[in-house]
Design a protein around this motif. Structure first.
Motif, PDB file in Angstrom:
ATOM      1  N   LEU A  89       1.775   6.687  -1.655  1.00  0.00           N
ATOM      2  CA  LEU A  89       0.606   5.811  -1.641  1.00  0.00           C
ATOM      3  C   LEU A  89       0.506   5.103  -2.984  1.00  0.00           C
ATOM      4  N   ALA A 107      -5.858   7.736   4.499  1.00  0.00           N
ATOM      5  CA  ALA A 107      -4.617   7.172   3.955  1.00  0.00           C
ATOM      6  C   ALA A 107      -3.403   8.026   4.305  1.00  0.00           C
ATOM      7  N   LYS A 124       0.836  -1.200   0.000  1.00  0.00           N
ATOM      8  CA  LYS A 124       0.000   0.000   0.000  1.00  0.00           C
ATOM      9  C   LYS A 124       0.873   1.252   0.000  1.00  0.00           C
ATOM     10  N   TYR A 125       1.943   1.215   0.774  1.00  0.00           N
ATOM     11  CA  TYR A 125       2.840   2.368   0.875  1.00  0.00           C
ATOM     12  C   TYR A 125       4.258   1.952   0.496  1.00  0.00           C
ATOM     13  N   ASP A 161      -1.602   3.568  -4.751  1.00  0.00           N
ATOM     14  CA  ASP A 161      -3.016   3.283  -4.984  1.00  0.00           C
ATOM     15  C   ASP A 161      -3.624   4.379  -5.865  1.00  0.00           C
TER      16      ASP A 161
END
Length: 410
Positions: free
Chosen positions: A332, A345, A312-313, A334
């Motif tokens: 991020l 987030a 995710k990160y 995403d």
């Protein structure tokens, strides 16, 4: 007439010599160099390439190993000739691809690394000839169960020599557990190389995982990216970043967008600071990307058993040792994140606007755009309170602005 003919011959010779093609080495091009490229100890590389004028002599070295074509030699003197290399040892003209070492000079080995917890410690080493100790270029904590690096570390010190605690690199007899670890490492490495070497295969796998949910990827696709950029390292040391333990799956628009911008800015900052300040760079991953499918979120693992997660990160911490300041750059991974999810987030108040050396990242303010990989900049204390892969005790800098690394060193 004779003098005129002689002058023409001399001119032709000079033109032929002048137009003789140089010898070029693209050190970042796997197809352009041998599988195990020797070090060029007589010349300096720059930006992943080395160009040598015709007629120049080079010294090639295999560290503690030997050349494949010359199994009794660990160094060779060659002369650039029409884009190829005349070997002094036997006067043979060879292509660079024929002048590889039997083994790689760079190694990825099991190693004791502080603050790895239950994770596997590893080190990237450069082997040296004779009794000289191996040079440590990077150290990492690798989650072998999940097949992803949690944290890597390197330095902009001269020759990228990483300071590590006193230890012995001598190979100890393997125990039963040690043998098991080596076998497990080989399996993981093979799976990672297969996965990250072929974007088409990786994306077929991703779409197969979500085909029953009819997920729309909006022309997005995955690619593999390095956590430590090759340009963080000096000259030929950049090849140490090619180990597959340094790679993760990243969305293509993110990899070619703000991940590239962050890494270019960090690389430039390391180079500019090198004469004045010693900096450490930590890079790693945190969390698993979860795609929203209907009312649910599905975490993405590219192999069964919750292995090879799409992170995710992706984060980078730059630490100035003498000034005792640091900054955490968090990306991020995403591009699908919704506006309503961004607040959750972004887990710290971003300070990217106060970091002037982030030129590439801040130039068009696209670092706030999820499509290119939303980036936010944290104080170290705020960062480590969330990201467990970077233990709080690893770096101790003052809280708030006093501990923020914002200025250039000169």
């Amino acid at each position: 007439m004779g003098l005129l003919r002689l002058a023409v011959l001399v001119l032709c010779f000079q033109l032929a010599h002048f137009t003789d093609p140089p010898c070029e080495m693209e050190l970042e091009c796997a197809e352009c160099v041998p599988d195990n490229m020797p070090l060029v100890t007589s010349h300096r590389a720059a930006n992943g390439s080395l160009t040598v004028p015709a007629g120049d002599e080079l010294t090639l070295a295999c560290g503690g190993g030997k050349f494949l074509a010359y199994p009794l030699r660990d160094t060779l003197t060659v002369q650039c000739e029409a884009g190829r290399y005349r070997v002094r040892a036997d006067d043979t003209l060879r292509h660079l691809l024929d002048l590889g070492c039997q083994e790689s000079i760079f190694e990825d080995v099991l190693h004791q690394v502080d603050n790895c917890g239950n994770l596997q410690g590893r080190a990237y080493l450069m082997r040296s000839a004779g009794a000289q100790p191996s040079r440590h270029l990077a150290a990492l904590c690798f989650d072998a169960d999940r097949a992803v690096a949690a944290r890597l570390r390197m330095s902009n010190a001269p020759h990228n020599a990483l300071r590590v605690a006193p230890h012995s690199d001598a190979a100890a007899p393997l125990s039963l557990l040690g043998n098991f670890n080596h076998m497990f490492d080989a399996t993981t490495r093979h799976a990672a190389e297969r996965l990250y070497s072929d974007d088409a295969r990786m994306n077929r796998r991703l779409r197969e995982l979500l085909k029953h949910e009819h997920y729309s990827f909006a022309e997005q696709s995955l690619t593999s990216a390095k956590l430590l950029s090759s340009h963080y390292f000096e000259d030929q040391n950049m090849r140490v970043t090619d180990f597959v333990s340094n790679r993760v799956a990243v969305w293509r628009s993110v990899a070619h967008g703000n991940l590239r911008h962050v890494q270019r800015d960090v690389a430039k900052f390391l180079a500019l600071s090198r004469p004045h300040a010693e900096l450490d760079v930590y890079a790693g991953t945190h969390g698993v990307l979860a795609l929203r499918v209907g009312h649910d979120h599905t975490e993405i693992f590219l192999k069964a058993g919750q292995r090879f997660p799409v992170p995710k990160y992706i984060w980078t911490v730059v630490h100035a040792k003498q000034a005792n300041k640091a900054v955490a750059l968090v990306l991020l991974n995403d591009p699908f994140v919704s506006v309503s999810e961004i607040r959750e987030a972004v887990f710290c108040e971003s300070a990217c606007g106060r970091v002037p050396w982030l030129h590439e990242l801040r130039r068009q303010r696209r670092y706030e755009t999820p499509l290119y990989g939303l980036v936010f900049c944290c104080s170290l204390r705020n960062f480590t309170s969330v990201v467990s892969e970077m233990p709080e005790q690893l770096i101790n800098v003052p809280e708030g602005n006093a501990g923020m690394l914002t200025e250039l060193f000169d």
